[in-house]
Design a protein around this motif. Structure first.
Motif, PDB file in Angstrom:
ATOM      1  N   GLY A 141     -60.968 -35.038 -19.208  1.00  0.00           N
ATOM      2  CA  GLY A 141     -61.723 -33.832 -19.534  1.00  0.00           C
ATOM      3  C   GLY A 141     -60.861 -32.675 -19.979  1.00  0.00           C
ATOM      4  N   LEU A 142     -59.626 -32.948 -20.389  1.00  0.00           N
ATOM      5  CA  LEU A 142     -58.697 -31.890 -20.773  1.00  0.00           C
ATOM      6  C   LEU A 142     -58.507 -31.779 -22.286  1.00  0.00           C
ATOM      7  CD1 LEU A 142     -55.980 -32.440 -18.011  1.00  0.00           C
ATOM      8  CD2 LEU A 142     -57.831 -30.763 -18.041  1.00  0.00           C
ATOM      9  N   LEU A 143     -59.204 -32.606 -23.056  1.00  0.00           N
ATOM     10  CA  LEU A 143     -59.117 -32.504 -24.513  1.00  0.00           C
ATOM     11  C   LEU A 143     -59.953 -31.309 -24.978  1.00  0.00           C
ATOM     12  CD1 LEU A 143     -57.826 -34.234 -26.823  1.00  0.00           C
ATOM     13  CD2 LEU A 143     -60.085 -35.221 -27.173  1.00  0.00           C
ATOM     14  N   ARG A 144     -59.467 -30.619 -26.006  1.00  0.00           N
ATOM     15  CA  ARG A 144     -60.187 -29.467 -26.534  1.00  0.00           C
ATOM     16  C   ARG A 144     -61.173 -29.897 -27.609  1.00  0.00           C
ATOM     17  NH1 ARG A 144     -55.283 -25.989 -28.683  1.00  0.00           N
ATOM     18  NH2 ARG A 144     -55.160 -27.929 -29.857  1.00  0.00           N
ATOM     19  N   GLU A 145     -62.286 -29.164 -27.710  1.00  0.00           N
ATOM     20  CA  GLU A 145     -63.292 -29.497 -28.727  1.00  0.00           C
ATOM     21  C   GLU A 145     -62.684 -29.511 -30.125  1.00  0.00           C
ATOM     22  OE1 GLU A 145     -66.444 -30.367 -28.510  1.00  0.00           O
ATOM     23  OE2 GLU A 145     -66.831 -30.078 -26.389  1.00  0.00           O
ATOM     24  N   GLN A 146     -61.800 -28.541 -30.405  1.00  0.00           N
ATOM     25  CA  GLN A 146     -61.230 -28.453 -31.757  1.00  0.00           C
ATOM     26  C   GLN A 146     -60.309 -29.624 -32.083  1.00  0.00           C
ATOM     27  OE1 GLN A 146     -60.803 -26.166 -29.266  1.00  0.00           O
ATOM     28  NE2 GLN A 146     -58.826 -25.101 -29.451  1.00  0.00           N
ATOM     29  N   ASP A 147     -59.839 -30.337 -31.039  1.00  0.00           N
ATOM     30  CA  ASP A 147     -58.971 -31.487 -31.299  1.00  0.00           C
ATOM     31  C   ASP A 147     -59.710 -32.595 -32.048  1.00  0.00           C
ATOM     32  OD1 ASP A 147     -56.781 -30.317 -30.081  1.00  0.00           O
ATOM     33  OD2 ASP A 147     -57.244 -31.148 -28.112  1.00  0.00           O
ATOM     34  N   LEU A 148     -61.016 -32.650 -31.906  1.00  0.00           N
ATOM     35  CA  LEU A 148     -61.790 -33.669 -32.611  1.00  0.00           C
ATOM     36  C   LEU A 148     -61.711 -33.503 -34.124  1.00  0.00           C
ATOM     37  CD1 LEU A 148     -65.028 -33.875 -30.432  1.00  0.00           C
ATOM     38  CD2 LEU A 148     -63.170 -35.546 -30.551  1.00  0.00           C
ATOM     39  N   GLN A 149     -61.345 -32.291 -34.571  1.00  0.00           N
ATOM     40  CA  GLN A 149     -61.260 -32.022 -36.008  1.00  0.00           C
ATOM     41  C   GLN A 149     -59.844 -32.148 -36.560  1.00  0.00           C
ATOM     42  OE1 GLN A 149     -64.117 -31.963 -37.560  1.00  0.00           O
ATOM     43  NE2 GLN A 149     -65.012 -32.116 -35.495  1.00  0.00           N
ATOM     44  N   ASP A 161     -72.065 -45.799 -31.374  1.00  0.00           N
ATOM     45  CA  ASP A 161     -73.387 -45.785 -31.995  1.00  0.00           C
ATOM     46  C   ASP A 161     -73.648 -44.477 -32.734  1.00  0.00           C
ATOM     47  OD1 ASP A 161     -73.931 -48.311 -31.061  1.00  0.00           O
ATOM     48  OD2 ASP A 161     -74.853 -47.596 -29.213  1.00  0.00           O
ATOM     49  N   GLU A 162     -73.121 -43.384 -32.175  1.00  0.00           N
ATOM     50  CA  GLU A 162     -73.276 -42.079 -32.791  1.00  0.00           C
ATOM     51  C   GLU A 162     -71.912 -41.412 -32.905  1.00  0.00           C
ATOM     52  OE1 GLU A 162     -76.044 -39.809 -30.560  1.00  0.00           O
ATOM     53  OE2 GLU A 162     -77.707 -41.212 -30.818  1.00  0.00           O
ATOM     54  N   SER A 163     -71.808 -40.464 -33.814  1.00  0.00           N
ATOM     55  CA  SER A 163     -70.554 -39.749 -33.984  1.00  0.00           C
ATOM     56  C   SER A 163     -70.204 -39.001 -32.708  1.00  0.00           C
ATOM     57  CB  SER A 163     -70.660 -38.766 -35.151  1.00  0.00           C
ATOM     58  OG  SER A 163     -70.877 -39.449 -36.362  1.00  0.00           O
ATOM     59  N   ILE A 164     -68.925 -39.006 -32.363  1.00  0.00           N
ATOM     60  CA  ILE A 164     -68.476 -38.263 -31.194  1.00  0.00           C
ATOM     61  C   ILE A 164     -68.444 -36.780 -31.555  1.00  0.00           C
ATOM     62  CG2 ILE A 164     -66.041 -38.683 -31.755  1.00  0.00           C
ATOM     63  CD1 ILE A 164     -65.499 -38.620 -28.727  1.00  0.00           C
ATOM     64  N   THR A 165     -69.155 -35.967 -30.803  1.00  0.00           N
ATOM     65  CA  THR A 165     -69.269 -34.541 -31.129  1.00  0.00           C
ATOM     66  C   THR A 165     -68.786 -33.636 -30.015  1.00  0.00           C
ATOM     67  OG1 THR A 165     -71.551 -34.503 -30.317  1.00  0.00           O
ATOM     68  CG2 THR A 165     -71.218 -34.929 -32.678  1.00  0.00           C
ATOM     69  N   THR A 166     -68.491 -34.196 -28.856  1.00  0.00           N
ATOM     70  CA  THR A 166     -68.066 -33.373 -27.734  1.00  0.00           C
ATOM     71  C   THR A 166     -66.982 -34.084 -26.945  1.00  0.00           C
ATOM     72  OG1 THR A 166     -68.766 -32.207 -25.724  1.00  0.00           O
ATOM     73  CG2 THR A 166     -69.871 -34.289 -26.236  1.00  0.00           C
ATOM     74  N   VAL A 167     -66.135 -33.304 -26.289  1.00  0.00           N
ATOM     75  CA  VAL A 167     -65.106 -33.872 -25.430  1.00  0.00           C
ATOM     76  C   VAL A 167     -65.470 -33.678 -23.963  1.00  0.00           C
ATOM     77  CG1 VAL A 167     -63.295 -33.495 -27.125  1.00  0.00           C
ATOM     78  CG2 VAL A 167     -63.756 -31.719 -25.419  1.00  0.00           C
ATOM     79  N   ILE A 168     -66.646 -33.136 -23.714  1.00  0.00           N
ATOM     80  CA  ILE A 168     -67.052 -32.854 -22.340  1.00  0.00           C
ATOM     81  C   ILE A 168     -67.320 -34.160 -21.599  1.00  0.00           C
ATOM     82  CG2 ILE A 168     -68.771 -31.752 -20.860  1.00  0.00           C
ATOM     83  CD1 ILE A 168     -69.229 -29.726 -23.117  1.00  0.00           C
ATOM     84  N   VAL A 169     -66.581 -34.385 -20.531  1.00  0.00           N
ATOM     85  CA  VAL A 169     -66.783 -35.573 -19.701  1.00  0.00           C
ATOM     86  C   VAL A 169     -66.749 -35.151 -18.236  1.00  0.00           C
ATOM     87  CG1 VAL A 169     -65.695 -37.109 -21.374  1.00  0.00           C
ATOM     88  CG2 VAL A 169     -64.308 -36.103 -19.572  1.00  0.00           C
ATOM     89  N   LYS A 170     -67.325 -35.979 -17.394  1.00  0.00           N
ATOM     90  CA  LYS A 170     -67.239 -35.747 -15.961  1.00  0.00           C
ATOM     91  C   LYS A 170     -65.857 -36.184 -15.495  1.00  0.00           C
ATOM     92  CE  LYS A 170     -69.393 -36.890 -11.530  1.00  0.00           C
ATOM     93  NZ  LYS A 170     -70.447 -37.707 -10.848  1.00  0.00           N
TER      94      LYS A 170
END
Length: 417
Positions: A150-158, A177-186
């Motif tokens: 849960g330490l990856l930043r949202e902007q890292d996906l770009q 199945d769908e594009s990954i759009t968030t890094v939010i995890v438990k």
């Protein structure tokens, strides 16, 4: 102490060595080394091969949204937080066969021994493959472990590779199945984390020690810099009127070296440059580069970055070009837990190995996992300390000792040491 019934080891180091050799041939490079950049076809083929070995060892396989692989060997207490052992199998271009791979396959052998004996520990054991530890493709490492914790930043996906493919697109291409759009995890509930890894440096080789304990991992900051000048005809623009981005970048690189030389505990590297337009008869108009700074002293990292940026801005002002720095990754220094250090030292002593306390200048997934649980590392002797190179080599006798040590550590952790 390790239970009497497991003191006669069935650990199969020959099988592990054979598997390391097999994985070394899963490569996208043309040279003698291993090239397996993260989320590429060769990386995925190697991952699927390791998954097969996990299943054969008695594990149940799952993947998270970042395609980290989790091989679970159930414990007698199914609700207990697991002990995790893992590393990575992606590589640098034309790298070695053992970096990361050794730790993953050693974890599988530990589980294979327990499974062969029909034994269960109290806690479940998870063997993990973390994706994109090296950070070559997207110029930002430890992607998988940061995503898992849960330490990856949202902007890292770009973040983009050289072909303009984003990290999100590369992950999705593996079958989401769908594009990954968030890094939010438990954030996962982990009892402890152990990583076995080659020692990327000559210390163990010099002291003739097969393996030892790691006390801590240096912090690492990764930046991208961009120098923007004016392109022009190489034959018609006088030298005094040029705004050459590459010449400015050359000065920047030397300034970075000078800053690092001032401090024994600091290292700084410019390992990647892109020059545009990239023609022999055109003055370079844009240069993009990478900067990697590491130290055990967090304040020194921060102050050195500030100084480097200030000096580089001054260089570019004098040359009439612009420069910008963008942070693409930061991992603070991490200390191994005292309990883990003590446990590893005690198992080393059982094998008549005097612990040589080590510090890792290289980054590892353990430094990310150390943010959510207690972390310990075991370093294995690598011939002449050579790593990130085709000549990287670990003697099979050292692998055997390290495998026995890892088994002892995991066995005790998984039985509530």
């Amino acid at each position: 102490m390790i239970a009497k019934e497991v003191t006669e080891s069935l650990l199969n180091v020959q099988r592990m060595a054979s598997r390391i050799e097999k994985l070394s041939h899963i490569s996208s490079g043309q040279g003698p080394g291993v090239t397996r950049l993260a989320y590429t076809e060769s990386d995925e083929r190697a991952t699927q091969q390791v998954e097969e070995w996990m299943i054969a060892a008695g594990m149940v396989i799952t993947r998270d949204q970042f395609h980290n692989v989790i091989g679970r060997y159930e414990g007698t207490d199914v609700s207990a937080a697991p002990v995790v052992v893992g590393s990575h199998i992606d590589s640098v271009p034309e790298g070695g066969a053992y970096d990361g791979v050794l730790g993953v396959l050693a974890g599988i052998e530990v589980v294979q021994e327990l499974s062969t004996r029909g034994m269960r520990c109290i806690r479940p054991i998870h063997v993990m493959i973390f994706r994109d530890e090296e950070g070559v493709r997207f110029q930002a490492g430890l992607i998988g472990s940061k995503g898992f914790t849960g330490l990856l930043r949202e902007q890292d996906l770009q973040l983009q590779d050289e072909k303009g493919i984003t990290l999100a697109e590369a992950i999705t291409a593996l079958g989401e199945d769908e594009s990954i759009t968030t890094v939010i995890v438990k954030q996962p509930n982990i009892a402890s984390y152990v990583e076995l890894h080659i020692k990327q440096g000559p210390l163990l080789d010099e002291y003739k020690i097969p393996c030892s304990v790691v006390n801590g991992i240096a912090g690492a900051a990764r930046y991208r810099f961009k120098v923007v000048g004016n392109p022009g005809h190489a034959g018609t623009v006088p030298m005094a009127l040029r705004k050459d981005a590459l010449l400015a970048a050359a000065e920047i690189i030397l300034a970075i070296e000078q800053q690092a030389i001032l401090h024994d505990s600091l290292v700084a590297t410019v390992g990647h440059l892109s020059v545009l337009p990239g023609a022999s008869n055109v003055i370079p108009g844009v240069v993009e580069g990478s900067l990697d700074i590491r130290s055990l002293d967090e304040q020194l990292i921060k102050s050195s970055i500030a100084t480097i940026i200030q000096v580089c801005e001054q260089i570019c002002r004098l040359r009439g070009v612009d420069v910008s720095f963008t942070c693409v990754g930061y991992s603070p220094p991490v200390q191994a837990s005292k309990r883990m250090i003590s446990l590893i030292e005690s198992v080393l002593a059982q094998h008549k190995i005097t612990a040589l306390p080590l510090v890792s200048g290289a980054g590892h997934d353990a430094m990310v996992m150390g943010a959510i649980t207690e972390m310990g590392m075991i370093f294995v002797r690598c011939k002449e300390g050579i790593s990130h190179h085709p000549a990287e080599y670990v003697d099979i006798s050292d692998m055997e000792v390290a495998l026995d040590v890892l088994f002892g550590v995991i066995y005790q952790l998984a039985n509530d040491f």
